[in-house]
Design an enzyme around this catalytic site. Structure first.
Site, PDB file in Angstrom:
ATOM      1  N   CYS A   1       8.944  84.789   2.613  1.00  0.00           N
ATOM      2  CA  CYS A   1       7.577  85.252   2.032  1.00  0.00           C
ATOM      3  C   CYS A   1       7.681  86.888   2.006  1.00  0.00           C
ATOM      4  O   CYS A   1       7.079  87.543   2.619  1.00  0.00           O
ATOM      5  CB  CYS A   1       6.562  84.735   2.882  1.00  0.00           C
ATOM      6  SG  CYS A   1       6.713  84.972   4.589  1.00  0.00           S
ATOM      7  N   GLU A   2       8.689  87.321   1.534  1.00  0.00           N
ATOM      8  CA  GLU A   2       9.157  88.865   1.150  1.00  0.00           C
ATOM      9  C   GLU A   2       9.769  88.894  -0.153  1.00  0.00           C
ATOM     10  O   GLU A   2      10.612  88.193  -0.472  1.00  0.00           O
ATOM     11  CB  GLU A   2       9.872  89.512   2.030  1.00  0.00           C
ATOM     12  CG  GLU A   2       9.380  89.405   3.566  1.00  0.00           C
ATOM     13  CD  GLU A   2      10.015  90.607   4.596  1.00  0.00           C
ATOM     14  OE1 GLU A   2      10.524  91.724   4.189  1.00  0.00           O
ATOM     15  OE2 GLU A   2       9.924  90.174   5.988  1.00  0.00           O
TER      16      GLU A   2
ATOM     17  N   GLY B   1      36.696  95.154  11.618  1.00  0.00           N
ATOM     18  CA  GLY B   1      35.890  93.918  11.642  1.00  0.00           C
ATOM     19  C   GLY B   1      35.772  93.364  10.348  1.00  0.00           C
ATOM     20  O   GLY B   1      36.460  92.556   9.868  1.00  0.00           O
ATOM     21  N   ARG B   2      35.102  94.189   9.377  1.00  0.00           N
ATOM     22  CA  ARG B   2      34.919  93.693   7.746  1.00  0.00           C
ATOM     23  C   ARG B   2      36.391  93.289   7.355  1.00  0.00           C
ATOM     24  O   ARG B   2      36.354  92.287   6.486  1.00  0.00           O
ATOM     25  CB  ARG B   2      34.181  94.834   7.204  1.00  0.00           C
ATOM     26  CG  ARG B   2      33.713  94.509   5.757  1.00  0.00           C
ATOM     27  CD  ARG B   2      33.170  95.584   4.996  1.00  0.00           C
ATOM     28  NE  ARG B   2      32.517  96.685   5.696  1.00  0.00           N
ATOM     29  CZ  ARG B   2      31.038  96.411   5.745  1.00  0.00           C
ATOM     30  NH1 ARG B   2      30.513  95.574   5.003  1.00  0.00           N
ATOM     31  NH2 ARG B   2      30.538  97.293   6.417  1.00  0.00           N
TER      32      ARG B   2
ATOM     33  N   GLU C   1      40.104  99.361  15.248  1.00  0.00           N
ATOM     34  CA  GLU C   1      38.959  98.189  15.592  1.00  0.00           C
ATOM     35  C   GLU C   1      38.247  97.883  14.246  1.00  0.00           C
ATOM     36  O   GLU C   1      37.243  98.459  13.769  1.00  0.00           O
ATOM     37  CB  GLU C   1      37.731  99.167  16.466  1.00  0.00           C
ATOM     38  CG  GLU C   1      38.213  99.744  17.537  1.00  0.00           C
ATOM     39  CD  GLU C   1      37.055 100.879  17.939  1.00  0.00           C
ATOM     40  OE1 GLU C   1      36.124 101.126  17.150  1.00  0.00           O
ATOM     41  OE2 GLU C   1      37.122 101.327  18.945  1.00  0.00           O
TER      42      GLU C   1
ATOM     43  N   GLY D   1      36.196 100.316  10.030  1.00  0.00           N
ATOM     44  CA  GLY D   1      35.878 100.837   8.700  1.00  0.00           C
ATOM     45  C   GLY D   1      36.403 100.732   7.407  1.00  0.00           C
ATOM     46  O   GLY D   1      35.828 100.899   6.314  1.00  0.00           O
TER      47      GLY D   1
ATOM     48  N   ARG E   1      22.307  91.456   4.205  1.00  0.00           N
ATOM     49  CA  ARG E   1      22.994  92.740   3.540  1.00  0.00           C
ATOM     50  C   ARG E   1      22.415  93.066   2.209  1.00  0.00           C
ATOM     51  O   ARG E   1      22.030  94.315   1.972  1.00  0.00           O
ATOM     52  CB  ARG E   1      24.653  92.520   3.483  1.00  0.00           C
ATOM     53  CG  ARG E   1      25.227  92.143   4.970  1.00  0.00           C
ATOM     54  CD  ARG E   1      26.510  92.374   4.435  1.00  0.00           C
ATOM     55  NE  ARG E   1      27.129  93.621   4.562  1.00  0.00           N
ATOM     56  CZ  ARG E   1      27.471  94.141   3.348  1.00  0.00           C
ATOM     57  NH1 ARG E   1      27.646  93.521   2.349  1.00  0.00           N
ATOM     58  NH2 ARG E   1      27.869  95.695   3.418  1.00  0.00           N
TER      59      ARG E   1
ATOM     60  N   TYR F   1      29.363  90.591   8.989  1.00  0.00           N
ATOM     61  CA  TYR F   1      27.796  90.949   9.104  1.00  0.00           C
ATOM     62  C   TYR F   1      26.879  89.857   8.140  1.00  0.00           C
ATOM     63  O   TYR F   1      25.946  90.265   7.610  1.00  0.00           O
ATOM     64  CB  TYR F   1      27.780  92.300   8.311  1.00  0.00           C
ATOM     65  CG  TYR F   1      28.658  93.374   9.359  1.00  0.00           C
ATOM     66  CD1 TYR F   1      28.255  93.602  10.737  1.00  0.00           C
ATOM     67  CD2 TYR F   1      29.871  93.894   8.497  1.00  0.00           C
ATOM     68  CE1 TYR F   1      29.335  94.485  11.359  1.00  0.00           C
ATOM     69  CE2 TYR F   1      30.674  94.730   9.369  1.00  0.00           C
ATOM     70  CZ  TYR F   1      30.347  94.847  10.677  1.00  0.00           C
ATOM     71  OH  TYR F   1      31.419  95.860  11.264  1.00  0.00           O
TER      72      TYR F   1
ATOM     73  N   TYR G   1      20.655  96.652   2.759  1.00  0.00           N
ATOM     74  CA  TYR G   1      21.527  98.015   2.169  1.00  0.00           C
ATOM     75  C   TYR G   1      21.789  97.806   0.793  1.00  0.00           C
ATOM     76  O   TYR G   1      22.345  98.695   0.110  1.00  0.00           O
ATOM     77  CB  TYR G   1      22.890  97.900   2.789  1.00  0.00           C
ATOM     78  CG  TYR G   1      23.205  97.430   4.043  1.00  0.00           C
ATOM     79  CD1 TYR G   1      22.884  98.411   5.117  1.00  0.00           C
ATOM     80  CD2 TYR G   1      23.681  96.310   4.635  1.00  0.00           C
ATOM     81  CE1 TYR G   1      22.973  98.230   6.172  1.00  0.00           C
ATOM     82  CE2 TYR G   1      23.811  96.248   5.881  1.00  0.00           C
ATOM     83  CZ  TYR G   1      23.451  97.183   6.962  1.00  0.00           C
ATOM     84  OH  TYR G   1      23.658  96.866   8.170  1.00  0.00           O
TER      85      TYR G   1
HETATM   86  N1  LLP Z   1      34.149 100.302  15.847  1.00  0.00           N
HETATM   87  C1  LLP Z   1      32.864 100.693  15.990  1.00  0.00           C
HETATM   88  C2  LLP Z   1      32.651 101.682  17.168  1.00  0.00           C
HETATM   89  C3  LLP Z   1      31.805 100.283  15.112  1.00  0.00           C
HETATM   90  O1  LLP Z   1      30.583 100.908  15.220  1.00  0.00           O
HETATM   91  C4  LLP Z   1      32.089  99.384  14.125  1.00  0.00           C
HETATM   92  C5  LLP Z   1      30.993  99.023  13.085  1.00  0.00           C
HETATM   93  C6  LLP Z   1      33.357  98.991  13.749  1.00  0.00           C
HETATM   94  C7  LLP Z   1      34.313  99.316  14.751  1.00  0.00           C
HETATM   95  C8  LLP Z   1      33.750  98.100  12.853  1.00  0.00           C
HETATM   96  O2  LLP Z   1      33.687  98.652  11.600  1.00  0.00           O
HETATM   97  P1  LLP Z   1      34.265  97.914  10.376  1.00  0.00           P
HETATM   98  O3  LLP Z   1      35.588  97.688  10.552  1.00  0.00           O
HETATM   99  O4  LLP Z   1      33.528  96.238  10.395  1.00  0.00           O
HETATM  100  O5  LLP Z   1      33.609  98.357   9.167  1.00  0.00           O
HETATM  101  N2  LLP Z   1      26.155  95.965   9.220  1.00  0.00           N
HETATM  102  C9  LLP Z   1      26.727  96.747   8.279  1.00  0.00           C
HETATM  103  C10 LLP Z   1      28.022  97.281   9.095  1.00  0.00           C
HETATM  104  C11 LLP Z   1      27.640  97.956  10.236  1.00  0.00           C
HETATM  105  C12 LLP Z   1      29.003  98.463  10.915  1.00  0.00           C
HETATM  106  C13 LLP Z   1      28.751  99.078  12.437  1.00  0.00           C
HETATM  107  N3  LLP Z   1      29.764  99.562  13.184  1.00  0.00           N
HETATM  108  C14 LLP Z   1      27.065  96.024   7.157  1.00  0.00           C
HETATM  109  O6  LLP Z   1      26.852  94.829   7.078  1.00  0.00           O
HETATM  110  O7  LLP Z   1      27.685  96.585   6.324  1.00  0.00           O
END
Ligand code: LLP
Length: 407
Positions: free
Chosen positions: A326-327, A260-261, A258, A224, A297, A355, A301
Site C-alpha cells: 500500500c505505497e 559484492g555486486r 571486497e 564497488g 532497489r 541487494y 534508488y
Molecule cells: N566494502 C564496503 C566497505 C562496503 O560498504 C560495500 C558496500 C562493499 C565493500 C561492496 O560494494 P559492492 O562491490 O557490492 O558495490 N544497497 C545498495 C548498495 C550499498 C553498498 C554498500 N556498501 C544498492 O542496492 O545499490
C-alpha cells in the site's frame, strides 16, 4: 533457464541464482590480479545466503563482514577465519569482542574513537588486535549519492593524515597491530578514474608508513565495481586490477578487494507472477505478486531492473509493474514495454542477485521469497519460503509469556 518449471515447483515470488555465473565472475577477478598475491573477499551484504557463501568459500573467497551476524554466517559457511575482515563505521563492544576472540584476519577501523575502543577490548582480552584503517580519500566515485562513500562529507573512514597518526599510535600500542590499509569509495562504480585516484592516495600512505617501519601487508581497495543493469559500460576486471597495481610498484603487499555486486548481481533473477492488469485512465499497471519488500532497489534508488515476460512475444505497450503493497513507491519497474498479460503469467526481474533478498523485509506482513540455486544445470532450494509461523514466532512467545504472567 526454465522459469515456468521453477515457478510451478517453488511458487512465486522466487529468487533464482546462477552459481556457475558467480564462479565465472570470481575467476575473472582472480585472474585479473594474477600478477600479485590477492585475496578476494566477498561483501556479504550483497547477498548473505549460506549456500552462496559456501559456494564462494569453496572457490577460495574470503569475506567482508559488517556485523557479527555476517561474521557468524561466514564462519558457518566454512570461510577460513584468516580470510575474514570486519568492516563498518559503528561496531558494538560485543561485536569487537567476538571478532577478536574468533581471531579473524583484521578489523577495519573507521575512527580514532573506534581504534581506542578496540585497543581497550584487546587489552581486556589480553590479546593483540590486527587492524587496518579505512582511508577516506575524498574522491568522487560518481555514483548514486546514497552509495557514494569516499567523499569527505560522507561518514566513512578518516583522511590520510589522520590515518597516519592512527598508524603511529598503533605502532606504540602493545595491543594493536596494524597490518592493512583500507579504502572503499562507493558502489556501482562505472568509471575507472576514481579507483586510480583513491589508490594513489592510499599507496602514498603505504609508502610513508614503510618509511616509519610500519609494515602493512594487506592493501584493501574495497569493492564497488559496477554491473550492467541496462546498457552501462562497465569496468573490466583487468582494467580494475591494472588501475590498482599501477600504484603499487616496488611494494610487496597482498591486494584485497571486497566485491559484492560484481560477484552476484547478474547471477540473480526475481521471478514473479502476474495477478492482474488494471488501467487508471490511460495509465496501465501490471500488478504482480512480488513487491518492494522483496526488491527495494527501484523504490529506494530509482534503480532500473530489466523486466521480461516469460513465453510471450515481444512488443506491447508501456506499463508500470507494481506490487501489492500500500505505497505508491511500490514498483519494480516503470514504463516497461510488455505484451498483454493474464493472471498467472510470469515476469522475470533481472540483475537481482545483489541487494535484492538481503534488503528484503516483512513489510505488510509479507512472507519472504524462497531462493533457488542453479548449478551445472541442476536446481536446488537454498532458502525455504517463509511461513506465517516464522513471521510471528518471536511475538507469539511474548504474547504467550504475557498471558502466563496475567494468570
Ligand atoms: N566494502 C564496503 C566497505 C562496503 O560498504 C560495500 C558496500 C562493499 C565493500 C561492496 O560494494 P559492492 O562491490 O557490492 O558495490 N544497497 C545498495 C548498495 C550499498 C553498498 C554498500 N556498501 C544498492 O542496492 O545499490
Amino acid at each position: 533457464m526454465d522459469f515456468s518449471k521453477l515457478a510451478l515447483k517453488y511458487k512465486t515470488p522466487l529468487y533464482i541464482y546462477d552459481f556457475d555465473y558467480i564462479s565465472t565472475q570470481f575467476y575473472s577477478l582472480k585472474e585479473a590480479f594474477r600478477a600479485r598475491k590477492s585475496l578476494i573477499c566477498y561483501a556479504l551484504k550483497a547477498n548473505s545466503n549460506l549456500s552462496i557463501l559456501k559456494h564462494l568459500a569453496a572457490l577460495g573467497a574470503g569475506c567482508d563482514c559488517v556485523s557479527v551476524g555476517e561474521i557468524k554466517r561466514a564462519l558457518l559457511a566454512g570461510v577460513a577465519k584468516y580470510k575474514i575482515i570486519f568492516s563498518g563505521v559503528g561496531k558494538d563492544d560485543c561485536e569487537i569482542e567476538f571478532a577478536l576472540k574468533e581471531d579473524i584476519l583484521m578489523l577495519n577501523i573507521e575512527s580514532e574513537a573506534e581504534l581506542k575502543r578496540v585497543e581497550k577490548i584487546a587489552q581486556n582480552l589480553k590479546t593483540i588486535a590486527r587492524i587496518s584503517i579505512r582511508v577516506n580519500p575524498d574522491v568522487d566515485a560518481k555514483t548514486h549519492h546514497y552509495i557514494s562513500t569516499g567523499l569527505k562529507k560522507n561518514k566513512f573512514g578518516v583522511d590520510a593524515d589522520t590515518a597516519k597518526k592512527l598508524y603511529i599510535y598503533c605502532k606504540n600500542s602493545p595491543f594493536l597491530e596494524p597490518i592493512g590499509i583500507h579504502c572503499h569509495i562507493g558502489s556501482q562504480i562505472l568509471d575507472i578514474a576514481p579507483y586510480s585516484d583513491a589508490t594513489a592516495v592510499t599507496a602514498t600512505l603505504l609508502r610513508s608508513l614503510k618509511a616509519l617501519e610500519i609494515d602493512i601487508k594487506f592493501f584493501d581497495v574495497g569493492g564497488g565495481l559496477g554491473i550492467r543493469y541496462k546498457d552501462e559500460v562497465t569496468i573490466e576486471p583487468y582494467d580494475f586490477a591494472q588501475a590498482v597495481l599501477a600504484n603499487l610498484g616496488g611494494t610487496d603487499v597482498t591486494t584485497v578487494c571486497e566485491l559484492g555486486r560484481f560477484l552476484v548481481g547478474n547471477s540473480g533473477y526475481l521471478l514473479t507472477k502476474v495477478l492482474y492488469e488494471k488501467h487508471n485512465g490511460a495509465k496501465r499497471f501490471v500488478v504482480v505478486d512480488a513487491a518492494m519488500n522483496d526488491l527495494i532497489r527501484p523504490s529506494l534508488y530509482d534503480a532500473y531492473h530489466e523486466i521480461e515476460a516469460i513465453n510471450k512475444n515481444g512488443g506491447g505497450t508501456l506499463a508500470d509493474v507494481v506490487g501489492p503493497i500500500c505505497e505508491s513507491g511500490d514498483f519494480l519497474g516503470k514504463d516497461v514495454l510488455l505484451p498483454q498479460l493474464n493472471h498467472g503469467d510470469l515476469l522475470v526481474v533481472k540483475s537481482a542477485g545483489a541487494y535484492g533478498f538481503s534488503m528484503s523485509s516483512n513489510y505488510n506482513s509479507r512472507l519472504r521469497a524462497a531462493e533457488v540455486a542453479i548449478e551445472g544445470g541442476r536446481e536446488r532450494l537454498i532458502r525455504k519460503r517463509e511461513e506465517f509461523e516464522d513471521l510471528i514466532r518471536l511475538e507469539k512467545e511474548c504474547l504467550e509469556g504475557a498471558n502466563e504472567e496475567n494468570r
